[in-house]
Design a protein around this motif. Structure first.
Motif, PDB file in Angstrom:
ATOM      1  N   VAL A 121      -0.912   4.728 -10.693  1.00 30.50           N
ATOM      2  CA  VAL A 121       0.043   4.067  -9.540  1.00 30.50           C
ATOM      3  C   VAL A 121      -1.072   3.134  -8.840  1.00 30.50           C
ATOM      4  O   VAL A 121      -0.665   1.917  -8.517  1.00 30.50           O
ATOM      5  N   THR A 122      -2.241   3.497  -8.926  1.00 31.23           N
ATOM      6  CA  THR A 122      -3.518   2.586  -8.167  1.00 31.23           C
ATOM      7  C   THR A 122      -3.453   1.028  -8.930  1.00 31.23           C
ATOM      8  O   THR A 122      -3.496   0.127  -8.292  1.00 31.23           O
ATOM      9  N   LYS A 123      -3.398   1.318 -10.390  1.00 31.15           N
ATOM     10  CA  LYS A 123      -3.516   0.168 -11.216  1.00 31.15           C
ATOM     11  C   LYS A 123      -2.187  -0.580 -11.229  1.00 31.15           C
ATOM     12  O   LYS A 123      -2.256  -1.954 -11.533  1.00 31.15           O
ATOM     13  N   GLN A 124      -0.999  -0.069 -11.344  1.00 29.39           N
ATOM     14  CA  GLN A 124       0.041  -0.577 -11.618  1.00 29.39           C
ATOM     15  C   GLN A 124       1.202  -0.268 -10.581  1.00 29.39           C
ATOM     16  O   GLN A 124       2.406  -0.431 -10.800  1.00 29.39           O
ATOM     17  N   SER A 125       0.569  -0.395  -9.461  1.00 25.64           N
ATOM     18  CA  SER A 125       1.666  -0.463  -8.252  1.00 25.64           C
ATOM     19  C   SER A 125       2.671  -1.468  -8.149  1.00 25.64           C
ATOM     20  O   SER A 125       2.402  -2.724  -8.371  1.00 25.64           O
ATOM     21  N   ASP A 126       3.861  -1.150  -8.199  1.00 22.51           N
ATOM     22  CA  ASP A 126       4.892  -2.212  -8.113  1.00 22.51           C
ATOM     23  C   ASP A 126       4.853  -3.048  -6.651  1.00 22.51           C
ATOM     24  O   ASP A 126       5.400  -4.084  -6.652  1.00 22.51           O
ATOM     25  N   ALA A 127       4.315  -2.299  -5.657  1.00 22.42           N
ATOM     26  CA  ALA A 127       4.276  -3.307  -4.465  1.00 22.42           C
ATOM     27  C   ALA A 127       3.043  -4.209  -4.261  1.00 22.42           C
ATOM     28  O   ALA A 127       3.246  -5.153  -3.526  1.00 22.42           O
ATOM     29  N   LEU A 128       1.829  -3.753  -4.566  1.00 20.49           N
ATOM     30  CA  LEU A 128       0.583  -4.682  -4.475  1.00 20.49           C
ATOM     31  C   LEU A 128       0.113  -4.798  -5.947  1.00 20.49           C
ATOM     32  O   LEU A 128      -0.155  -4.024  -6.942  1.00 20.49           O
ATOM     33  N   ARG A 133      -4.745  -9.614   2.001  1.00 19.14           N
ATOM     34  CA  ARG A 133      -4.474 -10.745   1.206  1.00 19.14           C
ATOM     35  C   ARG A 133      -3.368 -10.137   0.006  1.00 19.14           C
ATOM     36  O   ARG A 133      -2.497 -10.816  -0.199  1.00 19.14           O
ATOM     37  N   SER A 134      -3.857  -9.147  -0.576  1.00 17.39           N
ATOM     38  CA  SER A 134      -2.988  -8.629  -1.603  1.00 17.39           C
ATOM     39  C   SER A 134      -1.457  -8.333  -1.123  1.00 17.39           C
ATOM     40  O   SER A 134      -0.479  -8.823  -1.926  1.00 17.39           O
ATOM     41  N   ALA A 135      -1.201  -7.673   0.089  1.00 14.26           N
ATOM     42  CA  ALA A 135      -0.200  -7.616   0.585  1.00 14.26           C
ATOM     43  C   ALA A 135       0.941  -8.625   0.830  1.00 14.26           C
ATOM     44  O   ALA A 135       1.991  -8.691   0.865  1.00 14.26           O
ATOM     45  N   GLU A 136      -0.037  -9.694   1.566  1.00 10.64           N
ATOM     46  CA  GLU A 136       0.864 -10.720   1.902  1.00 10.64           C
ATOM     47  C   GLU A 136       1.238 -11.679   0.673  1.00 10.64           C
ATOM     48  O   GLU A 136       2.192 -12.424   0.837  1.00 10.64           O
ATOM     49  N   ARG A 137       0.573 -11.686  -0.399  1.00 10.55           N
ATOM     50  CA  ARG A 137       0.842 -12.473  -1.340  1.00 10.55           C
ATOM     51  C   ARG A 137       2.052 -11.773  -2.182  1.00 10.55           C
ATOM     52  O   ARG A 137       2.566 -12.436  -3.149  1.00 10.55           O
ATOM     53  N   SER A 138       2.076 -10.465  -2.200  1.00 11.64           N
ATOM     54  CA  SER A 138       3.060  -9.571  -3.074  1.00 11.64           C
ATOM     55  C   SER A 138       4.299 -10.087  -2.655  1.00 11.64           C
ATOM     56  O   SER A 138       4.831 -10.059  -1.574  1.00 11.64           O
ATOM     57  N   LYS A 139       5.251 -10.407  -3.728  1.00 10.21           N
ATOM     58  CA  LYS A 139       6.830 -10.477  -3.355  1.00 10.21           C
ATOM     59  C   LYS A 139       7.663  -9.450  -3.927  1.00 10.21           C
ATOM     60  O   LYS A 139       8.706  -9.462  -3.739  1.00 10.21           O
ATOM     61  N   ARG A 157       6.910  -6.107  -2.786  1.00  7.69           N
ATOM     62  CA  ARG A 157       6.762  -5.186  -2.021  1.00  7.69           C
ATOM     63  C   ARG A 157       8.152  -4.951  -1.104  1.00  7.69           C
ATOM     64  O   ARG A 157       8.833  -5.691  -0.922  1.00  7.69           O
ATOM     65  N   LYS A 158       8.451  -3.576  -0.776  1.00 10.40           N
ATOM     66  CA  LYS A 158       9.815  -3.350  -0.011  1.00 10.40           C
ATOM     67  C   LYS A 158       9.343  -3.293   1.559  1.00 10.40           C
ATOM     68  O   LYS A 158      10.591  -3.577   2.147  1.00 10.40           O
ATOM     69  N   ALA A 159       8.501  -2.833   1.790  1.00 11.33           N
ATOM     70  CA  ALA A 159       7.995  -2.816   3.341  1.00 11.33           C
ATOM     71  C   ALA A 159       7.469  -4.020   3.769  1.00 11.33           C
ATOM     72  O   ALA A 159       7.007  -4.855   2.853  1.00 11.33           O
ATOM     73  N   GLY A 160       6.911  -4.125   4.892  1.00  8.77           N
ATOM     74  CA  GLY A 160       6.046  -5.273   5.620  1.00  8.77           C
ATOM     75  C   GLY A 160       4.726  -5.099   5.008  1.00  8.77           C
ATOM     76  O   GLY A 160       4.219  -4.016   4.312  1.00  8.77           O
ATOM     77  N   ALA A 161       3.808  -6.150   5.177  1.00  5.22           N
ATOM     78  CA  ALA A 161       2.829  -6.456   4.489  1.00  5.22           C
ATOM     79  C   ALA A 161       1.803  -5.406   4.936  1.00  5.22           C
ATOM     80  O   ALA A 161       1.039  -4.502   4.277  1.00  5.22           O
ATOM     81  N   TYR A 162       1.795  -5.071   6.341  1.00  9.00           N
ATOM     82  CA  TYR A 162       0.639  -4.051   7.011  1.00  9.00           C
ATOM     83  C   TYR A 162       1.112  -2.654   6.534  1.00  9.00           C
ATOM     84  O   TYR A 162       0.100  -1.801   5.836  1.00  9.00           O
ATOM     85  N   ARG A 163       2.200  -2.431   6.391  1.00  5.61           N
ATOM     86  CA  ARG A 163       2.744  -0.793   5.809  1.00  5.61           C
ATOM     87  C   ARG A 163       2.289  -0.811   4.394  1.00  5.61           C
ATOM     88  O   ARG A 163       1.880   0.178   4.243  1.00  5.61           O
ATOM     89  N   SER A 164       2.608  -1.867   3.506  1.00  2.22           N
ATOM     90  CA  SER A 164       2.405  -1.828   2.140  1.00  2.22           C
ATOM     91  C   SER A 164       0.753  -1.386   1.933  1.00  2.22           C
ATOM     92  O   SER A 164       0.469  -0.569   1.271  1.00  2.22           O
ATOM     93  N   ALA A 165       0.060  -2.467   2.675  1.00  2.00           N
ATOM     94  CA  ALA A 165      -1.577  -2.133   2.630  1.00  2.00           C
ATOM     95  C   ALA A 165      -2.059  -1.007   2.992  1.00  2.00           C
ATOM     96  O   ALA A 165      -3.019  -0.192   2.436  1.00  2.00           O
ATOM     97  N   LEU A 166      -1.689  -0.450   4.138  1.00  2.00           N
ATOM     98  CA  LEU A 166      -1.949   0.826   4.908  1.00  2.00           C
ATOM     99  C   LEU A 166      -1.676   1.972   3.953  1.00  2.00           C
ATOM    100  O   LEU A 166      -2.191   2.768   3.470  1.00  2.00           O
TER     101      LEU A 166
END
Length: 119
Positions: free
Chosen positions: A38-45, A66-72, A74-83
């Protein structure tokens, strides 16, 4: 020649041989744990390599942001995905972390909050 009987003697059971755990080409490439996958192949980031091993909480948080904002994807917002990814790593992938690294990752949560203006 005498014909062998296929019947097993009473009280004896057969055991299946376990599959080999040797390092075949396909086995070597697969991650050892589902949390590692999951850490390596997450679909979100798409995380930078070694992001959780960086030396400063601020650098970890900046990389996750940076990773969260670049991701196209992710299902949730950038902050929520990164956290979520940071919390997931602390809880699962990093459950045997040294105290210093765990503390650094906990500080990265606060930095992430600050970077996203959520204080």
């Amino acid at each position: 020649m005498a014909e062998r009987s296929r019947a097993r003697p009473a009280g004896k059971t057969t055991t299946r041989k376990k599959p080999s755990t040797g390092t075949s080409a396909t086995r070597r490439a697969a991650p050892r744990r589902w949390s590692q996958r999951v850490t390596k192949q997450s679909d979100a980031l798409d995380l930078d390599r070694g992001v959780f091993k960086l030396s400063s909480a601020r650098r970890i948080a900046a990389s996750l942001k940076r990773s969260a904002e670049r991701s196209k994807r992710r299902k949730a917002g950038a902050y929520r995905s990164a956290l979520s990814m940071l919390t997931f790593y602390i809880n699962r992938a990093g459950k045997n972390l040294p105290k210093a690294q765990r503390d650094r990752l906990q500080r990265a949560k606060g930095e992430l909050k600050r970077l996203f203006g959520r204080e």
